[in-house]
Design an enzyme around this catalytic site. Structure first.
Site, PDB file in Angstrom:
ATOM      1  N   ASP A 294       0.846  -1.187   0.000  1.00 47.65           N
ATOM      2  CA  ASP A 294       0.000   0.000   0.000  1.00 47.65           C
ATOM      3  C   ASP A 294       0.882   1.237   0.000  1.00 47.65           C
ATOM      4  O   ASP A 294       2.010   1.207   0.511  1.00 47.65           O
ATOM      5  CB  ASP A 294      -0.903   0.027   1.238  1.00 47.65           C
ATOM      6  CG  ASP A 294      -1.969  -1.054   1.205  1.00 47.65           C
ATOM      7  OD1 ASP A 294      -2.440  -1.390   0.104  1.00 47.65           O
ATOM      8  OD2 ASP A 294      -2.337  -1.557   2.281  1.00 47.65           O
TER       9      ASP A 294
ATOM     10  N   ASP B 209      -7.202  -1.136  -4.403  1.00 43.02           N
ATOM     11  CA  ASP B 209      -8.242  -0.786  -3.439  1.00 43.02           C
ATOM     12  C   ASP B 209      -9.167   0.284  -4.007  1.00 43.02           C
ATOM     13  O   ASP B 209     -10.393   0.241  -3.822  1.00 43.02           O
ATOM     14  CB  ASP B 209      -7.622  -0.269  -2.139  1.00 43.02           C
ATOM     15  CG  ASP B 209      -6.791  -1.313  -1.417  1.00 43.02           C
ATOM     16  OD1 ASP B 209      -7.087  -2.514  -1.574  1.00 43.02           O
ATOM     17  OD2 ASP B 209      -5.858  -0.926  -0.690  1.00 43.02           O
TER      18      ASP B 209
END
Length: 203
Positions: free
Chosen positions: A143, A177
């Site tokens: 991420d 995401d």
């Protein structure tokens, strides 16, 4: 453009963008390193074992297996919808969700096999396949996007949190995401009729 071609292009494009960003971050940044873009946007490298936005749900292996099953069902459902008279936007949303889920699954499946571990002191690099930091399905998801849109302090009169820092939208997430989130929100806003008719039965 046919629905099948649209779905294929979207999935491939999202996967390429997602993996390009992740590999660049993985091979150019230390774990927990942060690049200041603006006061409300940072590239902050973290890794997680959980679901979207770093959430945790049970064991890593169980989560990866669940992802495999869910992605298989979604891919099958999308394949069936492509041949039906459904709206192009519906196929677009499903393709975004599928691509995002695949993007994070790739991390879990292969990153542990082909990268050595990222640490706060060392930058990861490619290794011989199978000699990485984790076995198949046990890799960590990369991420990097952090948007602290509002950074303030709770007033002293607020119970429990008074005087503590408050950050509006603190999760760190990735491009996959984002694709999942946009697809899900669009489905809920514009395609509730189609969602109510979901069926995996053969016709």
């Amino acid at each position: 453009m046919t629905k099948g071609r649209l779905a294929t292009i979207l999935v491939v494009a999202i996967l390429l963008i997602d993996q390009t960003i992740k590999i660049w971050v993985k091979t150019n940044m230390h774990l927990h390193e942060s690049i200041h873009i603006t006061d409300w946007f940072f590239i902050s490298f973290i890794e997680n074992n959980g679901m979207a936005y770093g959430m945790q749900l049970g064991s890593k292996l169980a989560l990866s297996i669940f992802r495999l099953v869910a992605i298989g069902l979604l891919a099958y459902y999308l394949f069936r919808q492509v041949g039906k008279n459904v709206r192009m936007g519906y196929v677009t949303c499903l393709s975004m969700i599928l691509a995002g889920a695949l993007g994070n699954l790739i991390d879990c499946m292969f990153y542990g096999l082909c990268f050595d571990a990222s640490t706060p002191y060392t930058i990861s690099s490619f290794v011989s396949f199978g000699e990485g930091y984790a076995p198949f399905l046990m890799g960590k998801v990369v991420d990097m996007f952090y948007f602290p849109l509002i950074v303030t302090t709770w007033p002293n009169w607020v119970p429990m949190w008074g005087g503590e820092e408050y950050i509006f939208f603190s999760p760190v997430f990735n491009f996959a995401d984002s694709a999942i989130s946009v697809g899900v929100v669009a489905l809920l806003l514009f395609y509730r009729k189609e969602l109510g008719e979901i069926s995996f039965k053969s016709e």
